[in-house]
Design an enzyme around this catalytic site. Structure first.
Site, PDB file in Angstrom:
ATOM      1  N   GLU A  30     -50.396 120.990  82.683  1.00 15.71           N
ATOM      2  CA  GLU A  30     -49.856 121.344  83.779  1.00 15.71           C
ATOM      3  C   GLU A  30     -48.129 121.145  83.580  1.00 15.71           C
ATOM      4  O   GLU A  30     -47.472 121.847  84.096  1.00 15.71           O
ATOM      5  CB  GLU A  30     -50.420 120.892  85.283  1.00 15.71           C
ATOM      6  CG  GLU A  30     -49.625 120.993  86.405  1.00 15.71           C
ATOM      7  CD  GLU A  30     -49.900 122.752  86.743  1.00 15.71           C
ATOM      8  OE1 GLU A  30     -50.933 123.368  86.352  1.00 15.71           O
ATOM      9  OE2 GLU A  30     -49.139 123.171  87.831  1.00 15.71           O
ATOM     10  N   ASP A  31     -47.966 119.812  83.135  1.00 14.88           N
ATOM     11  CA  ASP A  31     -46.648 119.561  83.311  1.00 14.88           C
ATOM     12  C   ASP A  31     -45.693 119.484  82.005  1.00 14.88           C
ATOM     13  O   ASP A  31     -44.534 119.016  82.141  1.00 14.88           O
ATOM     14  CB  ASP A  31     -46.826 118.167  83.952  1.00 14.88           C
ATOM     15  CG  ASP A  31     -47.138 118.021  85.502  1.00 14.88           C
ATOM     16  OD1 ASP A  31     -47.072 119.107  86.049  1.00 14.88           O
ATOM     17  OD2 ASP A  31     -47.644 116.967  85.928  1.00 14.88           O
TER      18      ASP A  31
END
Ligand code: MN
Length: 702
Positions: A79-80
């Site tokens: 996600e990051d």
């Protein structure tokens, strides 16, 4: 929290020492995230890796397997950071990559609407999205750490996350029986959502706890220990404060004051066997006076999350009430860790999949003797873990629950019949998909409608909801009805014209005669084939029938189909075929083959509706053949005799003639004549048409 003060290296060390033989993998994951999250910081100002490390440690506290712990370390990289699934798979294996992907997926689910009914669906959605239950457990650990550090967010965001935690995540932890996490999630949410009440409960518990502990240590526990020793039962006795949120809930549920909550501290007794549990219960009831109605046997009747224990409340010294929980070690482990206890049992045996856990749960439930209905308990758990439903979103973020296998068409009908009926296409997560696409949990679905689009019978092959099925069938039935009506009208008009009948009241007379409820029903019956045109023709021309009988052709010959000769046949009385016509045979029951001329109305009807009955026939004719013609002419004196003369000169006999004169000076004359064949007939028609005043001469079908 003590965690905050720890340095990343210390947390890592604490995790690694609990996974002998797995240090290398855990170390590698740590180095990977240190690199990937290098430039990120938590809102608290700490290095970002503190978060995944803390998540991994919560998982280690639950005794999850090393794969889950590694998944916890890596849970935010998809996600990051720039990391890909393939990269994770190559470096850490498919199980780890799948766990991280699953956690990422759940993280993308947006909870816009937390009305109670929706919250239940969100919970199911999360359970359904995760094929591997370890994904949910990592997500719970992630949420727990986020809740612990929630204070760094703005108030609005704190409230939103706390609400979501209380409505969605804490109940999931409850459902999975992961008591430790459930309790922490509830108390942390409580703190942010109801700060005043939280503070009140907390200070009350802090004040009363010391006193309570003293009381238990002085009067209760020594007495119990003594009795157990005498009975030769080895047991671990401990006490634990009830968590704050549940205390508050109890005051609300029972409408009582905090002072009236007597089980702030429960005494827990963990023994070796189920039998010991009941022995201990007996001892406690003999030492202290049980409070009526407070005894609960969750060993015989486990809670739906498979929690097992004996609960009882007794009146101890000085009339104070004390709650006891009695359970085996295994029950205790499960009560604290719930489904996560599974991994604690099977250390080092590799990964567990849903199937295995399910089998484990089945065993568990089946071993519970006297359970009210183990299969019911199991079914409801199974439904939620391995859902028969899919959870999808509208473009507005509303969550719909559809049966597994549902398609965009089901979705469209679920929203509105009109949307279903005009469903032209669908987008799932922004991409066009075919209408038979099987929706998956978490999909966002957008239906493209068009005013010109109509339901197709093909849709029935893939829709699964009864609403979609019913509506499509309804629509198709309506369409069929319209088609039958228009076919019926056309057939009726053709019959009427061919028989030369007037329009007025004909339909109404027929309706009365055939006993239909309405003219429309008669037309419908004709269009659908329930009323055969020949029956109608027979009825309309019944007065002529006796004459037609006499007029049967004397011609005959032989008929063959595909070289097969000697077939019984008759010539159609409706079209009176002659040699040279294009001939079709219609198979009938009992009468053999009926030969029709290719333009015959009856033949057309049969071809359209019963094509299998129509065969191309070869006819070797013999003799002369009667047929009928209609002549339309301006009515003038002598015209009938001129026509009759031309027929005779053309080599034919007139067997019958009927003349009708209409009001506007037009005569319609029907002749039955005999010919040798088609050529002869065509010659005659040309000859008749050359008579002055004749407008048209054509073959007559009835
Ligand atoms: Mn996270």
């Amino acid at each position: 929290m003590a965690l905050k003060e720890l340095k990343p290296g210390e947390i890592l060390e604490d995790i690694e020492k609990r996974y002998p033989g797995e240090e290398e993998r855990i170390q590698r994951a740590f180095e990977f995230i240190s690199e990937k999250h290098r430039d990120q910081k938590r809102l608290s100002g700490e290095p970002y890796v503190i978060h995944p490390l803390s998540v991994a440690r919560i998982l280690a506290d639950l005794s999850m397997d090393a794969t889950t712990v590694v998944g916890g370390l890596l849970h935010d990289v998809l996600e990051d950071t720039e990391t890909t699934y393939e990269e994770l798979e190559a470096l850490f294996g498919k199980d780890v990559a799948d766990i991280v992907e699953g956690v990422t997926k759940i993280g993308k689910i947006r909870f816009r609407n937390l009305r109670e009914a929706q919250a239940e669906n969100f919970r199911k959605l999360i359970l359904a999205t995760a094929k591997d239950i370890r994904v949910v457990i990592v997500k719970l650990a992630d949420r727990l750490h986020n809740m612990r550090t929630l204070g760094h967010h703005r108030r609005e965001k704190r409230i939103r996350i706390a609400e979501e935690t209380l409505e969605v995540y804490a109940p999931i932890a409850h459902r999975l029986g992961i008591w430790e996490i459930k309790r922490s999630l509830e108390d942390l949410s409580f703190k942010y959502l109801y700060p005043k009440e939280y503070e009140k409960v907390r200070s009350f518990v802090n004040q009363s706890l010391g006193d309570l502990e003293d009381y238990l240590r002085k009067f209760v526990i020594p007495r119990v220990k003594e009795e157990l020793q005498r009975a030769g039962i080895s047991a671990e006795i401990s006490y634990r404060p009830k968590h704050l949120y549940s205390i508050w809930q109890k005051t609300i549920r029972k409408n009582i004051d905090l002072e009236e909550v007597h089980d702030l501290l429960g005494v827990r007794i963990v023994v070796e066997s189920v039998q010991d549990c009941y022995v201990v219960l007996g001892i406690i009831h003999s030492v202290f006076k049980p409070v009526p109605g407070k005894f609960k046997d969750y060993i015989s009747l486990p809670k739906s999350n498979l929690y097992q224990s004996l609960h009882t409340t007794v009146v101890a010294h000085k009339g104070r009430m004390v709650e006891f929980q009695i359970r085996t070690r295994e029950m205790h482990l499960r009560a604290e860790k719930g489904i996560a206890a599974h991994w604690a049992y099977k250390e080092g045996k590799g990964s567990a999949d849903g199937e295995e856990i399910f089998a484990w749960l089945r065993n568990l439930v089946e071993n519970i003797q006297g359970s009210r209905n183990p299969s019911e308990v199991l079914d409801s758990l199974k439904r939620e873990l391995f859902s028969e439903e899919v959870f999808v979103f509208t473009p507005h973020g509303d969550l719909l629950v559809l049966p597994r296998g549902a398609t965009p068409v089901d979705f469209a009908y679920y929203i509105h019949t009109e949307i279903g009926n005009h469903c032209a296409g669908a987008k799932v997560n922004g991409r066009l998909v075919p209408l038979n696409y099987r929706l998956r949990s978490g999909d966002q679905v957008e239906i493209i409608t068009s005013p010109h689009k109509r339901p197709s019978p093909d849709w029935l092959k893939f829709v699964v909801t009864s609403k979609a099925k019913t509506r499509i069938k309804q629509y198709l039935k309506q369409i069929e009805k319209e088609r039958f009506l228009s076919d019926g009208r056309r057939i009726f008009e053709r019959i009427r014209e061919n028989l030369g009948l007037p329009q007025e009241e004909l339909l109404e007379k027929l309706r009365a005669r055939l006993k239909f409820r309405s003219e429309e029903e008669l037309i419908l019956a004709l269009g659908s084939g329930r009323l055969s045109p020949s029956k109608l023709i027979a009825l309309l021309s019944s007065k002529k029938r006796s004459r037609n009988e006499k007029l049967r052709s004397e011609g005959g010959g032989e008929v063959s189909i595909d070289g097969l000769s000697g077939i019984m046949f008759e010539l159609g009385r409706c079209c009176n075929p002659v040699p040279g016509d294009e001939i079709y045979g219609v198979v009938t029951r009992g009468k053999g083959m009926i030969l029709h001329e290719s333009n015959c109305l009856n033949l057309r009807y049969i071809m359209e509706n019963f094509p299998e009955k129509v065969l191309r026939a070869k006819w070797k004719p013999q003799g002369r053949f009667k047929t009928r013609i209609r002549v339309t002419a301006r009515d003038r004196i002598g015209i009938l005799s001129e026509i009759a003369k031309s027929i005779a000169e053309g080599g034919s006999n007139i067997w019958e003639s009927v003349t009708k004169t209409t009001g506007d000076g037009v005569a319609v004359m029907d002749f039955t004549i005999d010919v040798s064949g088609r050529e002869h007939l065509d010659d005659l028609i040309r000859t008749i048409e050359s008579v002055e005043g004749v407008e048209r001469c054509s073959r007559l079908y009835s």
